[in-house]
Design an enzyme around this catalytic site. Structure first.
Site, PDB file in Angstrom:
ATOM      1  CG  ASP A   1      -1.852   1.171   1.310  1.00  0.00           C
ATOM      2  OD1 ASP A   1      -2.386   1.572   0.259  1.00  0.00           O
ATOM      3  OD2 ASP A   1      -2.057   1.724   2.409  1.00  0.00           O
ATOM      4  CB  SER A   2       0.201   4.794  -0.636  1.00  0.00           C
ATOM      5  OG  SER A   2      -0.953   4.977   0.168  1.00  0.00           O
TER       6      SER A   2
ATOM      7  CE1 TYR B   1       2.687   5.621  -3.688  1.00  0.00           C
ATOM      8  CE2 TYR B   1       1.430   3.742  -4.492  1.00  0.00           C
ATOM      9  CZ  TYR B   1       2.626   4.279  -4.058  1.00  0.00           C
ATOM     10  OH  TYR B   1       3.742   3.498  -3.998  1.00  0.00           O
ATOM     11  N   GLY B   2      -3.028   9.074  -4.071  1.00  0.00           N
ATOM     12  CA  GLY B   2      -4.286   9.487  -4.681  1.00  0.00           C
ATOM     13  C   GLY B   2      -4.210  10.681  -5.616  1.00  0.00           C
TER      14      GLY B   2
ATOM     15  CB  CYS C   1      -2.956   0.678  -2.605  1.00  0.00           C
ATOM     16  SG  CYS C   1      -2.923   2.441  -3.013  1.00  0.00           S
ATOM     17  CG  ASN C   2      -9.405   1.067  -3.026  1.00  0.00           C
ATOM     18  OD1 ASN C   2     -10.394   0.502  -3.457  1.00  0.00           O
ATOM     19  ND2 ASN C   2      -9.031   0.950  -1.754  1.00  0.00           N
ATOM     20  CB  SER C   3      -4.486   5.038  -5.608  1.00  0.00           C
ATOM     21  OG  SER C   3      -5.351   5.892  -4.894  1.00  0.00           O
TER      22      SER C   3
ATOM     23  CD  GLU D   1       0.040   6.711   5.839  1.00  0.00           C
ATOM     24  OE1 GLU D   1       1.166   6.690   6.369  1.00  0.00           O
ATOM     25  OE2 GLU D   1      -0.494   5.700   5.344  1.00  0.00           O
TER      26      GLU D   1
ATOM     27  CB  CYS E   1      -9.116   4.683   0.627  1.00  0.00           C
ATOM     28  SG  CYS E   1      -7.398   4.988   1.126  1.00  0.00           S
ATOM     29  CB  THR E   2      -6.655  -0.223   2.420  1.00  0.00           C
ATOM     30  OG1 THR E   2      -5.506   0.472   1.903  1.00  0.00           O
ATOM     31  CG2 THR E   2      -7.155  -1.219   1.380  1.00  0.00           C
ATOM     32  CG  HIS E   3      -4.931   5.007   4.426  1.00  0.00           C
ATOM     33  ND1 HIS E   3      -4.467   4.473   3.247  1.00  0.00           N
ATOM     34  CD2 HIS E   3      -3.833   5.468   5.085  1.00  0.00           C
ATOM     35  CE1 HIS E   3      -3.157   4.612   3.184  1.00  0.00           C
ATOM     36  NE2 HIS E   3      -2.746   5.205   4.285  1.00  0.00           N
TER      37      HIS E   3
END
Length: 273
Positions: free
Chosen positions: A11-12, A43-44, A74-76, A153, A185-187
């Protein structure tokens, strides 16, 4: 025959740990290698070509570490590069978008589904296509929420400032009468308490993490890639940015399975940031 190689997850940043957590819960005997690209987060807002380059660099790194599967948490990255990753990796690759869309379609009562995601994910229309592919008679209303990732983050999931941001993002979804919200988004599952508070208990929050873990399990079984030893596995955690910063946030979300975080920047071929 038991396959002792680890599952690679990336992931980012720390968000993909929600997927890693679900994999660990479902498959406690499987070792993981997790990489968070914190040096180049977020990343988005980045151009698709740049996200694709970063993703291929990370996928190559994990393949060099002899993982048996890649999980794009990571969806992006998924909307920008999962096809390229699958073509290049030579091992199974699992994403998070289709599992999330399937779960939302099952959960909705009114047929009105909301999506929150990064700018790249929403602009791609990937969830729209995934929902259409289910064949269900539902509508999808999408909103980009770029500031959410930055708060997570930093380890902020509850502040008053974040709640104000959430109200602004969620207003059009509430006005649209959604009864189900895809956390695209995985966040975002790390904000589920705050989101539920703002939306109310009647709105179902859908995280792709658990559904993705089920897809990972099914792929391992179908391809005979399971690790069958009962002994505890060894997990590896990597960050392209400061490992101490990553560990400080990640240990709150992952728990005791988080071992020492190692620097990965030097392993990236052509890496920057």
């Amino acid at each position: 025959m038991s396959d002792r190689r680890p599952i690679g997850v990336f992931d980012s940043g720390v968000g993909g740990l929600t997927v890693a957590r679900a994999i660990l819960d479902l498959m406690p005997h499987e070792p993981l290698v997790y990489l968070g690209d914190t040096a180049r987060f977020p990343y988005g807002p980045r151009p698709v070509a740049e996200i694709r380059r970063f993703a291929l660099e990370i996928a190559d790194l994990l393949v060099r570490r002899d993982v048996k599967m890649l999980v794009v948490a990571c969806n992006s990255v998924e909307v920008s590069a999962i096809g390229d990753i699958a073509d290049r990796a030579g091992i199974p690759v699992v994403g998070v978008i289709d599992p999330g869309a399937r779960a939302a379609v099952r959960a909705t009562r009114s047929g009105k589904i909301g999506l929150i995601g990064t700018e790249a994910t929403v602009a791609s229309g990937a969830y729209d296509r995934a929902v259409v592919a289910t064949g269900a008679a539902v509508t999808l209303l999408s909103v980009a929420c770029p500031l959410f990732v930055e708060h997570v983050e930093r380890g902020d999931t509850t502040s008053d400032g974040l709640r104000r941001v959430a109200r602004r993002y969620l207003e059009p979804l509430q006005g649209g009468g959604i009864d189900t919200l895809i956390l695209g988004c995985t966040h975002y599952p790390l904000l589920s308490g705050l989101l539920q508070l703002e939306l109310g208990l009647d709105v179902v929050l859908v995280s792709s993490a658990e559904e993705t873990a089920k897809d990972v399990y099914a792929t391992l079984v179908r391809q005979g890639l399971q690790r069958e030893e009962p002994s505890p596995p060894t997990h590896t955690f990597l960050a392209t940015g400061d490992p101490a910063d990553f560990q400080a946030v990640a240990e709150v979300f992952l728990g005791p399975e988080l071992s020492e975080v190692h620097a990965a920047h030097a392993e990236l071929v052509g890496g920057d940031g």
